[in-house]
Design an enzyme around this catalytic site. Structure first.
Site, PDB file in Angstrom:
ATOM      1  N   HIS A  25       0.797  -1.236   0.000  1.00 53.93           N
ATOM      2  CA  HIS A  25       0.000   0.000   0.000  1.00 53.93           C
ATOM      3  C   HIS A  25       0.825   1.280   0.000  1.00 53.93           C
ATOM      4  O   HIS A  25       0.277   2.358  -0.185  1.00 53.93           O
ATOM      5  CB  HIS A  25      -0.952   0.011   1.199  1.00 53.93           C
ATOM      6  CG  HIS A  25      -0.284   0.285   2.517  1.00 53.93           C
ATOM      7  ND1 HIS A  25       0.618  -0.586   3.089  1.00 53.93           N
ATOM      8  CD2 HIS A  25      -0.380   1.333   3.363  1.00 53.93           C
ATOM      9  CE1 HIS A  25       1.038  -0.087   4.240  1.00 53.93           C
ATOM     10  NE2 HIS A  25       0.456   1.077   4.432  1.00 53.93           N
ATOM     11  N   SER A 122       3.513  -6.134 -17.834  1.00 49.87           N
ATOM     12  CA  SER A 122       3.506  -6.475 -19.257  1.00 49.87           C
ATOM     13  C   SER A 122       4.748  -7.254 -19.675  1.00 49.87           C
ATOM     14  O   SER A 122       4.799  -7.816 -20.769  1.00 49.87           O
ATOM     15  CB  SER A 122       3.398  -5.206 -20.106  1.00 49.87           C
ATOM     16  OG  SER A 122       4.476  -4.324 -19.843  1.00 49.87           O
ATOM     17  N   CYS A 123       5.765  -7.338 -18.801  1.00 47.10           N
ATOM     18  CA  CYS A 123       6.972  -8.097 -19.138  1.00 47.10           C
ATOM     19  C   CYS A 123       6.718  -9.605 -19.147  1.00 47.10           C
ATOM     20  O   CYS A 123       7.602 -10.376 -19.506  1.00 47.10           O
ATOM     21  CB  CYS A 123       8.117  -7.761 -18.198  1.00 47.10           C
ATOM     22  SG  CYS A 123       7.936  -8.452 -16.541  1.00 47.10           S
ATOM     23  N   THR A 178       0.720  -1.898 -18.131  1.00 47.15           N
ATOM     24  CA  THR A 178       1.873  -1.467 -18.905  1.00 47.15           C
ATOM     25  C   THR A 178       2.833  -0.728 -17.983  1.00 47.15           C
ATOM     26  O   THR A 178       2.697  -0.764 -16.754  1.00 47.15           O
ATOM     27  CB  THR A 178       1.407  -0.579 -20.070  1.00 47.15           C
ATOM     28  OG1 THR A 178       2.523  -0.294 -20.916  1.00 47.15           O
ATOM     29  CG2 THR A 178       0.808   0.731 -19.581  1.00 47.15           C
ATOM     30  N   LEU A 180       4.149   1.834 -15.611  1.00 47.61           N
ATOM     31  CA  LEU A 180       3.433   2.769 -14.753  1.00 47.61           C
ATOM     32  C   LEU A 180       4.361   3.850 -14.219  1.00 47.61           C
ATOM     33  O   LEU A 180       5.566   3.658 -14.100  1.00 47.61           O
ATOM     34  CB  LEU A 180       2.804   2.015 -13.580  1.00 47.61           C
ATOM     35  CG  LEU A 180       1.785   0.934 -13.944  1.00 47.61           C
ATOM     36  CD1 LEU A 180       1.394   0.149 -12.699  1.00 47.61           C
ATOM     37  CD2 LEU A 180       0.567   1.543 -14.611  1.00 47.61           C
ATOM     38  N   ASP A 283      19.001  -1.967 -24.961  1.00 53.54           N
ATOM     39  CA  ASP A 283      17.723  -1.296 -25.176  1.00 53.54           C
ATOM     40  C   ASP A 283      16.565  -2.014 -24.494  1.00 53.54           C
ATOM     41  O   ASP A 283      15.549  -1.407 -24.177  1.00 53.54           O
ATOM     42  CB  ASP A 283      17.408  -1.234 -26.681  1.00 53.54           C
ATOM     43  CG  ASP A 283      17.977  -0.003 -27.346  1.00 53.54           C
ATOM     44  OD1 ASP A 283      18.126   1.024 -26.661  1.00 53.54           O
ATOM     45  OD2 ASP A 283      18.266  -0.076 -28.549  1.00 53.54           O
TER      46      ASP A 283
END
Length: 326
Positions: A25, A122-123, A178, A180, A283
């Site tokens: 939290h 998303s990874c 995605t 954040l 990259d």
């Protein structure tokens, strides 16, 4: 608690007076969720700092959930970091996150938690997944090597959530955000993700009057960014409107290059020098854009534009820079 209890698990408005535990939290996502819940009238939102409750300690987690008996849980706690941290400490990212997730989810099941939202990243998707990335791309290809340990841990959390649905019939869900950003992010120069790292780098250069800033890589990878307040809004919406076994992508549906985001941050921070790129550094994934069709079907779209979100985040960073995690 199982589906055979005869209870109605159709997604609906959550009880604002029920105990709602937010694991993590104080972090970027967790703190945004707490703000959202309190703004929406939830009266009993609970949480513990990592100093008060080590989520890697199974007995302590079971004791705590047994004490507070939450009706709802959002699992936003995780060990997170950027490319450097993930590449340097893969054991930590794998072991710590699996223990955190397993302990919280097992304790939630043991204490009959009705509704759980597990938050990932998303990874989890293959490095070369078709763009934009659909939910059904999961486990269809090789992961990005620089964060594969963290990704595997998050995939395990998704599968555990799905397993609870299959074995116990509970309406637990997973949401995959995605990239954040926002208040309470980690702005550490060695452990942060790309956007907070860029904010710190450009703000310090602007303050010091430096003539140049050097960023990793080529600047060509494309990334999607979502403000944490939008993420919190999406999580509550999904808990009240979505019930399905498949994880739900949470994003904006649009992306920019790292070079473009660097230029925007330079402008917002007032940096007037040159930006250089160290192409000897990695990259990462060439592009990570989420397909947010499922989220849109559930009735939610992002509201905070990237420029507005960056302005708000830079302002928050400057107001809190002295107290930030270093």
């Amino acid at each position: 608690m199982t589906a055979s209890d005869g209870l109605d698990y159709t997604p609906a408005e959550l009880d604002r007076d029920a105990t709602f535990y937010v694991a993590g939290h104080r972090g970027l996502v967790g703190s945004a969720i707490v703000r959202k819940l309190e703004a929406e009238g939830f009266t009993n939102v609970v949480g513990k700092t990592s100093a008060e409750l080590d989520l890697k300690n199974r007995e302590a987690v079971f004791d705590y959930l047994g004490e507070v008996k939450p009706r709802y849980v959002v699992l936003a706690a995780a060990k997170v970091g950027g490319i450097l941290a993930n590449s340097t400490y893969p054991v930590d990212f794998l072991s710590d996150n699996i223990r955190i997730q397993t302990n919280v989810l097992d304790a939630a099941l043991a204490n009959d938690v009705e509704r759980v939202a597990f938050l990932g990243s998303s990874c989890i998707y293959p490095k070369l997944a078709d763009q934009p990335i659909r939910e059904d791309s999961l486990l269809t290809g090789h992961l990005e090597p620089t964060n594969d340990a963290y990704a595997i841990a998050k995939i395990a959390g998704i599968l555990q959530t799905q397993a609870v649905r299959r074995q116990y019939g509970l309406p637990w869900i997973s949401a995959m955000p995605t990239n954040l950003y926002g208040p309470n992010d980690n702005f550490s120069p060695t452990g942060s993700h790309v956007l907070p790292a860029l904010i710190r780098r450009y703000d310090e250069a602007s303050t010091s009057g430096a003539g140049s800033v050097t960023n990793w890589g080529t600047g060509t990878p494309r990334r999607e960014f979502l403000h944490s307040d939008d993420m919190a809004d999406a999580v509550l919406h999904l808990m009240e409107h979505y019930d399905g076994p498949e994880q739900v992508n949470v994003g904006t549906g649009s992306d920019v290059t790292i070079r473009e985001i660097a230029e925007t941050i330079a402008s917002v921070t007032g940096f007037g020098g040159e930006t250089e790129w160290d192409t000897t550094k990695p990259d990462g994934t060439p592009q990570k854009l989420l397909d947010v069709s499922k989220l849109a079907e559930a009735g939610w779209t992002a509201k905070i534009s990237l420029e507005e979100g960056l302005q708000r985040t830079v302002a928050w960073y400057r107001d809190n820079v002295e107290a930030l995690r270093q």
